[in-house]
Design a protein around this motif. Structure first.
Motif, mmCIF file in Angstrom:
data_model
loop_
_atom_site.group_PDB
_atom_site.id
_atom_site.type_symbol
_atom_site.label_atom_id
_atom_site.label_comp_id
_atom_site.label_asym_id
_atom_site.label_seq_id
_atom_site.Cartn_x
_atom_site.Cartn_y
_atom_site.Cartn_z
ATOM 1 N N ARG A 1 0.850 -1.192 0.000
ATOM 2 C CA ARG A 1 0.000 0.000 0.000
ATOM 3 C C ARG A 1 0.881 1.235 0.000
ATOM 4 O O ARG A 1 1.825 1.329 0.771
ATOM 5 N N GLY A 2 0.560 2.194 -0.852
ATOM 6 C CA GLY A 2 1.262 3.475 -0.847
ATOM 7 C C GLY A 2 2.294 3.589 -1.949
ATOM 8 O O GLY A 2 2.807 2.600 -2.454
ATOM 9 N N GLU A 3 2.599 4.843 -2.301
ATOM 10 C CA GLU A 3 3.498 5.130 -3.418
ATOM 11 C C GLU A 3 4.694 5.991 -3.024
ATOM 12 O O GLU A 3 5.542 6.273 -3.867
ATOM 13 N N ASN A 4 4.791 6.404 -1.764
ATOM 14 C CA ASN A 4 5.779 7.419 -1.402
ATOM 15 C C ASN A 4 7.117 6.866 -0.915
ATOM 16 O O ASN A 4 8.069 7.616 -0.790
ATOM 17 N N ASP B 1 8.861 -0.325 2.283
ATOM 18 C CA ASP B 1 7.897 0.636 2.837
ATOM 19 C C ASP B 1 6.438 0.316 2.523
ATOM 20 O O ASP B 1 5.570 0.482 3.384
ATOM 21 N N PRO B 2 6.094 -0.130 1.307
ATOM 22 C CA PRO B 2 4.670 -0.399 1.027
ATOM 23 C C PRO B 2 4.077 -1.546 1.847
ATOM 24 O O PRO B 2 2.851 -1.660 1.939
ATOM 25 N N GLN C 1 -1.341 3.487 8.690
ATOM 26 C CA GLN C 1 -0.744 3.736 7.385
ATOM 27 C C GLN C 1 0.539 2.922 7.255
ATOM 28 O O GLN C 1 1.162 2.551 8.251
ATOM 29 N N THR C 2 0.916 2.679 5.995
ATOM 30 C CA THR C 2 2.219 2.070 5.766
ATOM 31 C C THR C 2 3.269 3.183 5.700
ATOM 32 O O THR C 2 2.935 4.371 5.579
ATOM 33 N N GLU D 1 2.799 5.398 2.861
ATOM 34 C CA GLU D 1 1.615 6.249 2.829
ATOM 35 C C GLU D 1 1.770 7.507 3.677
ATOM 36 O O GLU D 1 1.077 8.497 3.439
ATOM 37 N N SER E 1 3.298 10.994 5.240
ATOM 38 C CA SER E 1 3.911 12.147 4.592
ATOM 39 C C SER E 1 5.425 12.100 4.767
ATOM 40 O O SER E 1 5.954 11.403 5.639
ATOM 41 N N LYS F 1 7.569 10.634 7.922
ATOM 42 C CA LYS F 1 8.570 9.590 7.728
ATOM 43 C C LYS F 1 9.927 10.012 8.283
ATOM 44 O O LYS F 1 10.629 9.215 8.920
#
Length: 203
Positions: A156-159, A164-165, A174-175, A178, A180, A184
């Motif tokens: 999950r998530g793109e950042n 991390d995902p 959140q992962t 995900e 900010s 992080k």
């Protein structure tokens, strides 16, 4: 104060640079890094690899403060694997790559395969990072940081980058991919280790 990072990883450089500003420091990639033969990473611990790399690269960059890190994911039910082999986990497991997949995606897929059938309450993981700062082949300082989480069954998530995902933070729902960038930097194992290192240098 300028600290030179012995890595070409853009994600690491971004994370370290943002934290350094708060301590009146800057972080840059080590000049000429691409022309220096890659340091061996044969130590069995994060600290051993970080120190070895810091000494190696600083001896090839006279006068510069050189920062090296070794970090990775430890999963409880896998006996702390991938551990120091986190970046090469899929390769070690001989996990076949999917056409077009990145190295991170292959490592994530290999981890999910290893955890197939493992229930959520047994999927605890920990990100760990050890930093080593050296100059002219002499070790000056080390620091460590960690963060606990749970390994999800799907990304999950793109950042983020790396695992991390899949690395879920229950307190934030959140992962790591995900949250900010600001969160992080504050919460990550790498951010905590760097904060600790900079505090030591401040004193």
């Amino acid at each position: 104060m300028t600290i030179y990072l012995a890595t070409t990883n853009a994600g690491k450089l971004r994370d370290f640079a943002a934290i350094a500003i708060q301590h009146d420091a800057t972080v840059e990639t080590l000049p000429g890094l691409a022309s220096i033969p890659e340091a061996p990473e044969n130590e069995p611990t994060f600290e051993g690899n970080a120190v070895s790399k810091a000494l190696y690269y600083s001896s090839r960059a006279p006068g510069l403060l050189v920062l090296a890190d070794d970090s990775g994911l430890e999963v409880q039910c896998l006996n702390a694997a991938p551990g120091v082999r986190s970046a090469r986990y899929a390769e070690d497991q001989h996990f076949p790559p999917t056409p077009g997949s990145t190295k991170d995606e292959r490592n994530n897929a290999a981890l999910l395969h290893a955890l197939d059938g493992i229930p959520e309450n047994c999927r605890q993981g920990r990100y760990r990072c050890v930093l080593a700062l050296a100059r002219d082949g002499e070790l000056l300082q080390t620091a460590e940081g960690s963060v606990d989480g749970v390994i999800l069954q799907a990304p999950r998530g793109e950042n983020g980058f790396g695992y991390d995902p899949l690395f879920f933070l229950p307190e934030l729902d959140q992962t790591m991919a995900e949250v900010s960038i600001e969160q992080k930097q504050r919460l990550s194992h790498r951010g905590r280790a760097f904060e600790s290192l900079l505090r030591q240098l401040d004193t």
